[in-house]
Design a protein around this motif. Structure first.
Motif, PDB file in Angstrom:
ATOM      1  N   TRP A 120      61.659  40.299  70.750  1.00  0.00           N
ATOM      2  CA  TRP A 120      60.825  39.131  70.483  1.00  0.00           C
ATOM      3  C   TRP A 120      59.547  39.537  69.747  1.00  0.00           C
ATOM      4  CZ3 TRP A 120      62.459  34.600  70.156  1.00  0.00           C
ATOM      5  CH2 TRP A 120      61.648  33.463  70.242  1.00  0.00           C
ATOM      6  N   SER A 121      59.015  38.593  69.001  1.00  0.00           N
ATOM      7  CA  SER A 121      57.767  38.842  68.261  1.00  0.00           C
ATOM      8  C   SER A 121      57.041  37.529  68.065  1.00  0.00           C
ATOM      9  CB  SER A 121      58.063  39.492  66.912  1.00  0.00           C
ATOM     10  OG  SER A 121      58.735  38.564  66.058  1.00  0.00           O
ATOM     11  N   GLU A 122      55.793  37.592  67.659  1.00  0.00           N
ATOM     12  CA  GLU A 122      55.000  36.383  67.418  1.00  0.00           C
ATOM     13  C   GLU A 122      55.599  35.564  66.269  1.00  0.00           C
ATOM     14  OE1 GLU A 122      50.932  37.280  66.818  1.00  0.00           O
ATOM     15  OE2 GLU A 122      50.643  38.194  68.804  1.00  0.00           O
ATOM     16  N   THR A 123      56.106  36.265  65.268  1.00  0.00           N
ATOM     17  CA  THR A 123      56.716  35.572  64.141  1.00  0.00           C
ATOM     18  C   THR A 123      57.911  34.749  64.596  1.00  0.00           C
ATOM     19  OG1 THR A 123      56.021  37.325  62.643  1.00  0.00           O
ATOM     20  CG2 THR A 123      57.771  35.858  61.867  1.00  0.00           C
ATOM     21  N   LEU A 124      58.742  35.353  65.465  1.00  0.00           N
ATOM     22  CA  LEU A 124      59.914  34.636  65.986  1.00  0.00           C
ATOM     23  C   LEU A 124      59.489  33.492  66.898  1.00  0.00           C
ATOM     24  CD1 LEU A 124      62.419  37.557  66.757  1.00  0.00           C
ATOM     25  CD2 LEU A 124      62.377  36.019  64.776  1.00  0.00           C
ATOM     26  N   ALA A 125      58.413  33.693  67.637  1.00  0.00           N
ATOM     27  CA  ALA A 125      57.916  32.630  68.518  1.00  0.00           C
ATOM     28  C   ALA A 125      57.472  31.420  67.702  1.00  0.00           C
ATOM     29  CB  ALA A 125      56.759  33.156  69.364  1.00  0.00           C
ATOM     30  N   ALA A 126      56.770  31.682  66.580  1.00  0.00           N
ATOM     31  CA  ALA A 126      56.327  30.576  65.723  1.00  0.00           C
ATOM     32  C   ALA A 126      57.533  29.872  65.100  1.00  0.00           C
ATOM     33  CB  ALA A 126      55.397  31.117  64.633  1.00  0.00           C
ATOM     34  N   LEU A 127      58.552  30.651  64.714  1.00  0.00           N
ATOM     35  CA  LEU A 127      59.754  30.080  64.137  1.00  0.00           C
ATOM     36  C   LEU A 127      60.487  29.225  65.163  1.00  0.00           C
ATOM     37  CD1 LEU A 127      61.570  29.971  61.641  1.00  0.00           C
ATOM     38  CD2 LEU A 127      62.726  32.036  62.496  1.00  0.00           C
ATOM     39  N   GLU A 128      60.523  29.695  66.406  1.00  0.00           N
ATOM     40  CA  GLU A 128      61.189  28.940  67.463  1.00  0.00           C
ATOM     41  C   GLU A 128      60.476  27.615  67.717  1.00  0.00           C
ATOM     42  OE1 GLU A 128      63.001  29.931  71.833  1.00  0.00           O
ATOM     43  OE2 GLU A 128      60.849  30.293  71.535  1.00  0.00           O
ATOM     44  N   ALA A 129      59.162  27.648  67.682  1.00  0.00           N
ATOM     45  CA  ALA A 129      58.401  26.418  67.915  1.00  0.00           C
ATOM     46  C   ALA A 129      58.712  25.379  66.841  1.00  0.00           C
ATOM     47  CB  ALA A 129      56.905  26.734  67.935  1.00  0.00           C
ATOM     48  N   LYS A 130      58.789  25.789  65.605  1.00  0.00           N
ATOM     49  CA  LYS A 130      59.113  24.863  64.523  1.00  0.00           C
ATOM     50  C   LYS A 130      60.551  24.334  64.672  1.00  0.00           C
ATOM     51  CE  LYS A 130      55.974  26.989  61.170  1.00  0.00           C
ATOM     52  NZ  LYS A 130      55.859  27.714  59.879  1.00  0.00           N
ATOM     53  N   ALA A 131      61.482  25.242  65.012  1.00  0.00           N
ATOM     54  CA  ALA A 131      62.878  24.829  65.159  1.00  0.00           C
ATOM     55  C   ALA A 131      63.039  23.856  66.319  1.00  0.00           C
ATOM     56  CB  ALA A 131      63.756  26.067  65.369  1.00  0.00           C
ATOM     57  N   GLN A 132      62.361  24.102  67.420  1.00  0.00           N
ATOM     58  CA  GLN A 132      62.447  23.219  68.580  1.00  0.00           C
ATOM     59  C   GLN A 132      61.859  21.838  68.252  1.00  0.00           C
ATOM     60  OE1 GLN A 132      64.018  23.142  71.232  1.00  0.00           O
ATOM     61  NE2 GLN A 132      64.103  25.103  72.333  1.00  0.00           N
ATOM     62  N   ALA A 133      60.771  21.843  67.490  1.00  0.00           N
ATOM     63  CA  ALA A 133      60.161  20.559  67.121  1.00  0.00           C
ATOM     64  C   ALA A 133      61.109  19.738  66.253  1.00  0.00           C
ATOM     65  CB  ALA A 133      58.845  20.817  66.387  1.00  0.00           C
ATOM     66  N   LEU A 134      61.755  20.399  65.337  1.00  0.00           N
ATOM     67  CA  LEU A 134      62.700  19.702  64.468  1.00  0.00           C
ATOM     68  C   LEU A 134      63.893  19.204  65.270  1.00  0.00           C
ATOM     69  CD1 LEU A 134      63.454  18.800  61.657  1.00  0.00           C
ATOM     70  CD2 LEU A 134      64.388  21.085  61.212  1.00  0.00           C
ATOM     71  N   TRP A 135      64.401  20.029  66.194  1.00  0.00           N
ATOM     72  CA  TRP A 135      65.535  19.625  67.046  1.00  0.00           C
ATOM     73  C   TRP A 135      65.149  18.412  67.893  1.00  0.00           C
ATOM     74  CZ3 TRP A 135      70.536  21.398  67.454  1.00  0.00           C
ATOM     75  CH2 TRP A 135      71.288  20.926  68.534  1.00  0.00           C
ATOM     76  N   LEU A 136      63.930  18.433  68.435  1.00  0.00           N
ATOM     77  CA  LEU A 136      63.461  17.318  69.262  1.00  0.00           C
ATOM     78  C   LEU A 136      63.379  16.043  68.434  1.00  0.00           C
ATOM     79  CD1 LEU A 136      62.313  16.316  71.961  1.00  0.00           C
ATOM     80  CD2 LEU A 136      60.051  17.040  71.162  1.00  0.00           C
ATOM     81  N   ALA A 137      62.940  16.165  67.199  1.00  0.00           N
ATOM     82  CA  ALA A 137      62.839  14.995  66.338  1.00  0.00           C
ATOM     83  C   ALA A 137      64.211  14.425  66.001  1.00  0.00           C
ATOM     84  CB  ALA A 137      62.081  15.364  65.057  1.00  0.00           C
ATOM     85  N   GLN A 138      65.212  15.286  65.892  1.00  0.00           N
ATOM     86  CA  GLN A 138      66.553  14.840  65.513  1.00  0.00           C
ATOM     87  C   GLN A 138      67.374  14.356  66.699  1.00  0.00           C
ATOM     88  OE1 GLN A 138      68.427  18.041  63.383  1.00  0.00           O
ATOM     89  NE2 GLN A 138      67.081  17.853  61.585  1.00  0.00           N
ATOM     90  N   HIS A 139      67.177  14.984  67.852  1.00  0.00           N
ATOM     91  CA  HIS A 139      68.061  14.712  68.996  1.00  0.00           C
ATOM     92  C   HIS A 139      67.352  14.019  70.163  1.00  0.00           C
ATOM     93  CE1 HIS A 139      71.370  17.067  67.239  1.00  0.00           C
ATOM     94  NE2 HIS A 139      70.421  17.897  66.807  1.00  0.00           N
ATOM     95  N   GLY A 140      66.034  13.971  70.139  1.00  0.00           N
ATOM     96  CA  GLY A 140      65.314  13.268  71.181  1.00  0.00           C
ATOM     97  C   GLY A 140      65.088  14.065  72.439  1.00  0.00           C
ATOM     98  N   SER A 141      65.564  15.293  72.492  1.00  0.00           N
ATOM     99  CA  SER A 141      65.346  16.158  73.654  1.00  0.00           C
ATOM    100  C   SER A 141      65.321  17.611  73.174  1.00  0.00           C
ATOM    101  CB  SER A 141      66.441  15.966  74.708  1.00  0.00           C
ATOM    102  OG  SER A 141      67.708  16.281  74.153  1.00  0.00           O
TER     103      SER A 141
END
Length: 202
Positions: A120-141
């Motif tokens: 794990w790294s900070e770069t991956l953490a930031a990438l995960e946060a963006k991916a989770q936000a996009l997933w939440l916007a598309q799927h609602g959870s």
């Protein structure tokens, strides 16, 4: 010469002799016929057990052939159902093969694996946060990793490969039963174990 003139004694004697010869020949032929009939009855009697056994064997052979065809029909039907189920699981895109799932979920799976592998790294953490936000916007959870689904679908991918190898073996054989018996017993046992594991996971 009168046509109704009686035969002279020499002619009568000759005719009587010929008649006697014919009667003797007829008698001989009747004896020969009786002998042949007796022999035929004896042969039929002697052959009856063998004929009955042959009829039984022919029936059993016919039944075995019919049973084999029925079993092969069931084998082919069962394997067709298994292939359909495995293809359906394959279309569900096993998370173990990120290139087969939608890019966003594939990314989230890879990030989850990176965290599990302690890479794990900070770069991956930031990438995960963006991916989770996009997933939440598309799927609602939020996206959540499902271990049992991941494991089950990944095992299904392996089982599908084994069954494809078994199908290739069946296509080479004249009969399905021969193809199944020719399949590597160790791989067959492995496939059975995978199938049992899938039943528990899915």
């Amino acid at each position: 010469m009168n046509l109704f003139q009686r035969h002279s004694p020499p002619d009568l004697a000759r005719l009587q002799s010929e008649k006697a010869a014919l009667e003797a020949r007829v008698a001989q032929l009747e004896q020969d016929l009786a002998f042949c009939e007796a022999q035929n009855r004896r042969l039929v009697q002697d052959a009856s057990p063998a004929l009955r056994e042959n009829a039984v064997l022919r029936y059993q052979l016919f039944k075995c052939e019919s049973d084999r065809q029925v079993l092969e029909f069931h084998i082919q039907g069962s394997r067709a159902e298994a292939r359909a189920a495995l293809n359906l699981l394959h279309r569900l895109a096993p998370p173990g093969a990120p290139e087969q799932v939608e890019p966003l979920e594939a990314l989230l799976i890879i990030l989850h694996q990176a965290r599990s592998l302690e890479a794990w790294s900070e770069t991956l953490a930031a990438l995960e946060a963006k991916a989770q936000a996009l997933w939440l916007a598309q799927h609602g959870s939020p996206w959540r990793f499902e271990p049992r689904r991941w494991l089950g679908l990944s095992l299904a991918a392996v089982l599908r490969r084994l069954e494809q190898a078994r199908d290739a073996q069946l296509e080479k054989a004249a009969h399905p039963a021969e193809g199944l018996s020719a399949f590597d017993p160790a791989q067959a046992e492995l496939a059975e174990g995978l199938a049992r594991a899938l039943e528990e996971l899915l």
